[in-house]
Design an enzyme around this catalytic site. Structure first.
Site, PDB file in Angstrom:
ATOM      1  N   GLY A   7       0.788  -1.308  -0.167  1.00 37.92           N
ATOM      2  CA  GLY A   7       0.116  -0.074   0.075  1.00 37.92           C
ATOM      3  C   GLY A   7       0.801   1.391  -0.012  1.00 37.92           C
ATOM      4  O   GLY A   7       0.302   2.286  -0.223  1.00 37.92           O
ATOM      5  N   GLN A  10       3.276   3.478  -5.385  1.00 40.83           N
ATOM      6  CA  GLN A  10       2.948   4.504  -6.068  1.00 40.83           C
ATOM      7  C   GLN A  10       1.413   4.746  -5.957  1.00 40.83           C
ATOM      8  O   GLN A  10       0.863   5.816  -6.157  1.00 40.83           O
ATOM      9  CB  GLN A  10       3.594   4.533  -7.536  1.00 40.83           C
ATOM     10  N   ASP A  32       1.623  -2.457   4.537  1.00 42.32           N
ATOM     11  CA  ASP A  32       2.520  -2.674   3.613  1.00 42.32           C
ATOM     12  C   ASP A  32       3.586  -3.294   4.937  1.00 42.32           C
ATOM     13  O   ASP A  32       3.259  -3.381   5.849  1.00 42.32           O
ATOM     14  CB  ASP A  32       3.417  -1.298   3.296  1.00 42.32           C
ATOM     15  N   ARG A  34       6.272  -1.448   5.938  1.00 41.15           N
ATOM     16  CA  ARG A  34       7.126  -0.403   6.371  1.00 41.15           C
ATOM     17  C   ARG A  34       6.192   0.314   6.996  1.00 41.15           C
ATOM     18  O   ARG A  34       4.956   0.446   6.976  1.00 41.15           O
ATOM     19  CB  ARG A  34       8.302   0.157   5.385  1.00 41.15           C
ATOM     20  N   TYR A 139      10.027  -9.161 -13.789  1.00 36.75           N
ATOM     21  CA  TYR A 139       8.948  -8.393 -13.624  1.00 36.75           C
ATOM     22  C   TYR A 139       7.992  -8.731 -14.591  1.00 36.75           C
ATOM     23  O   TYR A 139       6.852  -9.165 -14.106  1.00 36.75           O
ATOM     24  CB  TYR A 139       9.179  -6.940 -13.599  1.00 36.75           C
TER      25      TYR A 139
HETATM   26  C1  VAH Z   1       7.456   0.182 -14.291  1.00 34.24           C
HETATM   27  N1  VAH Z   1       5.961   1.843 -13.642  1.00 34.24           N
HETATM   28  O1  VAH Z   1       8.211   0.894 -15.223  1.00 34.24           O
HETATM   29  C2  VAH Z   1       6.175   0.368 -13.616  1.00 34.24           C
HETATM   30  C3  VAH Z   1       5.074  -0.060 -14.481  1.00 34.24           C
HETATM   31  C4  VAH Z   1       4.270  -0.088 -16.822  1.00 34.24           C
HETATM   32  C5  VAH Z   1       5.387   0.266 -16.154  1.00 34.24           C
HETATM   33  O2  VAH Z   1       5.045  -1.433 -14.527  1.00 34.24           O
HETATM   34  O3  VAH Z   1       8.231  -0.914 -14.077  1.00 34.24           O
END
Ligand code: VAH
Length: 319
Positions: A7, A10, A32, A34, A139
């Protein structure tokens, strides 16, 4: 009741504010790993939650009668490439804990995906909802996994899994979390402080972007859409696509002296070059009425006003 993980990134605080307006302050719990700034405690319930601690999460869900879980915990693109093992643990093991909890407690589950869930072999201009996805970041790989696992559990067990692929998100009051699109936030702070911005992407790198109010509204409207309207469980959403030089030009309409230098960072440039240039979000518009409110000029005007106000309140000068 809603629980938001991750949470303090961004997106969490702003989404909590929008949900609290509709469902009441006490019915949206931010979490979160922290401690938040004091003003976050004052805005509504905040608890410690580590998505890697299944027992802790289960207690939170049961003790607070959670019915919706918004799973924002993740390591984003650039920071994930710098720590692949942690990104895999948080983004995949953390996700599985959340999926297991959602199944066990019949939760409705929102998990964001991203333009980063596409790769160099995907159609890039535009990228449709359904296409080849061979991302080149941990990611992106973890977010494709989230999409596939969520959809599988939906079809096999009826889990109400919902997923939006977010563009880069531009926000004034929160910092982006170590992604590849973060320059699009930093350029505004630089424009209003030093008047100079060094961009880590090439001037002509076009990426899908969205102003944060549109991102929050899309998420809430999507979570509230009747199941019968959803032909997909994972949707692209789009608002605009711009390059660093285009957003710089738009800012110069307000701050003519903005100087931008380009010093491409090989890692983030390579990531950006593997992502879609534009998103096709026609299914979201058709199925549940998605429509952005902010284009480039509206976003720039809003960002500059918001950051100016923040700097004036903090007694900082404006360039
Ligand atoms: C990133 N802001 O840059 C994130 C997002 C669409 C990009 O997933 O990894």
């Amino acid at each position: 009741r809603v629980l938001i993980t991750g949470g303090l990134g961004q997106l969490g605080v702003g989404l909590a504010q929008m949900l609290r307006q509709q469902y009441g302050k006490e019915n949206v719990i931010l979490s979160d790993i922290r401690r938040p700034p004091n003003e976050v405690y004052n805005m509504g319930p905040f608890v410690y939650a580590d998505v890697l601690d299944f027992k802790n999460l289960r207690e939170l869900v049961v003790n607070n009668r959670i019915t919706w879980l918004v799973h924002y915990s993740a390591l984003l693109s650039a920071v994930g490439e710098a720590n692949v093992a942690l990104a895999r643990t948080i983004n995949i093991t953390g996700l599985h804990n959340v999926l297991d909890l959602a199944l066990e407690n019949c939760l409705r589950l929102f998990v964001p995906s991203t333009i980063g869930a596409f790769g160099p072999s995907s159609p890039r201009d535009p990228a449709p909802d359904l296409s080849i996805q061979r991302p080149r970041t941990i990611y992106g790989v973890s977010k494709v996994h989230a999409e596939l696992m969520g959809e599988y559990l939906h079809h096999k067990y009826g889990l109400d899994f919902r997923c939006l692929r977010y563009p880069g998100v531009v926000s004034a009051n929160t910092n982006p979390g170590g992604g590849t699109t973060d320059y699009a936030v930093q350029i505004f702070h630089d424009a209003l402080s030093t008047g100079k911005h060094e961009c880590y992407l090439r001037a002509n790198t076009r990426l899908p972007m969205m102003h944060i109010p549109d991102c929050h509204r899309a998420t809430v409207e999507f979570m509230q859409a009747p199941e019968s309207r959803l032909s997909l469980r994972t949707y692209n959403i789009a608002a605009m696509s711009f390059t660093p030089e285009e957003v710089a030009e738009e800012i110069r309409k307000h701050l003519p002296n903005l100087r931008v230098t380009y010093n491409p960072d090989i890692i983030r440039q390579t990531i950006a070059d593997s992502w879609p240039v534009r998103f096709d979000d026609s299914n979201a518009r058709q199925d549940w009425g998605w429509k952005p409110a902010y284009g480039l000029s509206e976003m720039v005007t809003d960002m500059l006003a918001a950051i100016r106000e923040k700097r004036e309140n903090a007694g900082l000068t404006i360039s």
